[in-house]
Design an enzyme around this catalytic site. Sequence first.
Site, mmCIF file in Angstrom:
data_model
loop_
_atom_site.group_PDB
_atom_site.id
_atom_site.type_symbol
_atom_site.label_atom_id
_atom_site.label_comp_id
_atom_site.label_asym_id
_atom_site.label_seq_id
_atom_site.Cartn_x
_atom_site.Cartn_y
_atom_site.Cartn_z
ATOM 1 N N HIS A 36 0.843 -1.193 0.000
ATOM 2 C CA HIS A 36 0.000 0.000 0.000
ATOM 3 C C HIS A 36 0.879 1.244 0.000
ATOM 4 O O HIS A 36 1.985 1.238 0.541
ATOM 5 C CB HIS A 36 -0.878 -0.024 1.258
ATOM 6 C CG HIS A 36 -1.993 0.964 1.281
ATOM 7 N ND1 HIS A 36 -1.830 2.235 1.782
ATOM 8 C CD2 HIS A 36 -3.290 0.877 0.888
ATOM 9 C CE1 HIS A 36 -2.989 2.887 1.698
ATOM 10 N NE2 HIS A 36 -3.881 2.088 1.156
ATOM 11 N N ASP A 131 -9.807 1.989 -11.674
ATOM 12 C CA ASP A 131 -10.932 1.551 -12.503
ATOM 13 C C ASP A 131 -12.258 2.122 -12.010
ATOM 14 O O ASP A 131 -13.168 2.355 -12.808
ATOM 15 C CB ASP A 131 -11.009 0.028 -12.536
ATOM 16 C CG ASP A 131 -10.056 -0.570 -13.566
ATOM 17 O OD1 ASP A 131 -9.347 0.204 -14.243
ATOM 18 O OD2 ASP A 131 -10.015 -1.810 -13.687
ATOM 19 N N ASP A 140 -2.375 12.929 -7.979
ATOM 20 C CA ASP A 140 -1.760 11.914 -7.122
ATOM 21 C C ASP A 140 -1.052 10.840 -7.948
ATOM 22 O O ASP A 140 0.029 10.365 -7.600
ATOM 23 C CB ASP A 140 -2.810 11.216 -6.248
ATOM 24 C CG ASP A 140 -3.845 12.137 -5.643
ATOM 25 O OD1 ASP A 140 -4.283 13.079 -6.311
ATOM 26 O OD2 ASP A 140 -4.251 11.884 -4.498
ATOM 27 N N THR A 329 -8.492 11.068 0.448
ATOM 28 C CA THR A 329 -9.541 11.960 -0.045
ATOM 29 C C THR A 329 -9.701 11.846 -1.550
ATOM 30 O O THR A 329 -8.715 11.895 -2.293
ATOM 31 C CB THR A 329 -9.202 13.423 0.320
ATOM 32 O OG1 THR A 329 -9.111 13.531 1.741
ATOM 33 C CG2 THR A 329 -10.259 14.382 -0.180
ATOM 34 N N SER A 330 -10.952 11.704 -1.983
ATOM 35 C CA SER A 330 -11.266 11.716 -3.408
ATOM 36 C C SER A 330 -11.474 13.155 -3.876
ATOM 37 O O SER A 330 -11.582 14.082 -3.072
ATOM 38 C CB SER A 330 -12.529 10.898 -3.682
ATOM 39 O OG SER A 330 -12.337 9.545 -3.323
#
Length: 364
Positions: A36, A131, A140, A329-330
């Site tokens: 990760h 996806d 990012d 955060t998106s």
Amino acid sequence: MNRPNEMRPLVWAATACDSIISRYAPIELPPAHRWHYHQGVFLCGMEMLARAVSEERYSRYIQGYVDELVDANGNLYFARDELDAIQAGLLLFDLDARVGGGGKYRAAAGKLRRLFDTLNRNSEGGFWHKDKYPYQMWLDGLYMGGVFALKYANAFGDHELRDMVLHQERLMRRFMSDERTGLLFHAWDESRSMSWADSDTGCSPELWGRSLGWYGLALSQFIDCLPEGHAGRAELSQALARFVRSIIQFQDPNSGLWFQVVDKGHLHDNWLETSCSCLFIYAIAKAVKLGIVPDSCAEAAVRGYYGLFDFVKTDEAGQFVLSGICIGTSAGDYNNYVTRPTSENDLHGVGAFVMACVEVESLV
């Protein structure tokens, strides 16, 4: 905890790393037992520190994390539909160089490299960030995949990756730049299907701090990874110079830090964020050292470095704690960013702190 002017930045970097090491076995770094980018960013910071202070124990800790997740044949489990999964692969190159022989670390790197051949792309050839975010490019992703690609090209002669990385960066400057500020929006949705996407440009509406931090980190490290004389170095140097000049304009004069939404520090519900501030400090210091911006810009990096210590404290055990780190955060609107929770010692925040300390060491 000593005041920041009582210890050198490298000592603070070691203090941060040692506190995390005392809490977690390598495989338990959160999110535990996963390949990760949170662990990857932190351990990349530790790798920079290990080089700066020649401490083998840090290298052993990094290897401990990788060896728990990469088997003897180079197999590893990772998310195969996102750029984020590639970032921790940056840890493989030093390990491969140490061991030699094209063993498991090189095999694992090859699996991550092949992800570039299978990831979905938009009509311009830009990678979808994941996806589940179709037709979206995020700042990012330039760091998450790009630095790995350039290091892979250098290590194993896959030089076509250089053109791929430069193309991704050019797409972001072409489609995501904000001419008013000289910075870039967090995301671009080519399909214009997201609620946040501008109907004309497809861009998200805000300049989010950490995404800009990843962009500055990517540009800085891309320049290091490209060979002398490569045409991309001059182009990226110009982009980094513009980025640094622009981001310094939005540094908070009181704290020396930067806000969650970078250009809206005047709004009452906006707040200072530490992970982006660390990444900006790194990028500014790096640009000064590369001679891309004037030496006078170093003052902004140093002010930012000292400003971080308003967010450094010790816990009950006397261990280092960094607060004010926005959680993952998106892309979204202003409210999306300013209502995000903060955390303490999220690894991508501590990793950014360590990177900032290593890079600013020679400036303070």
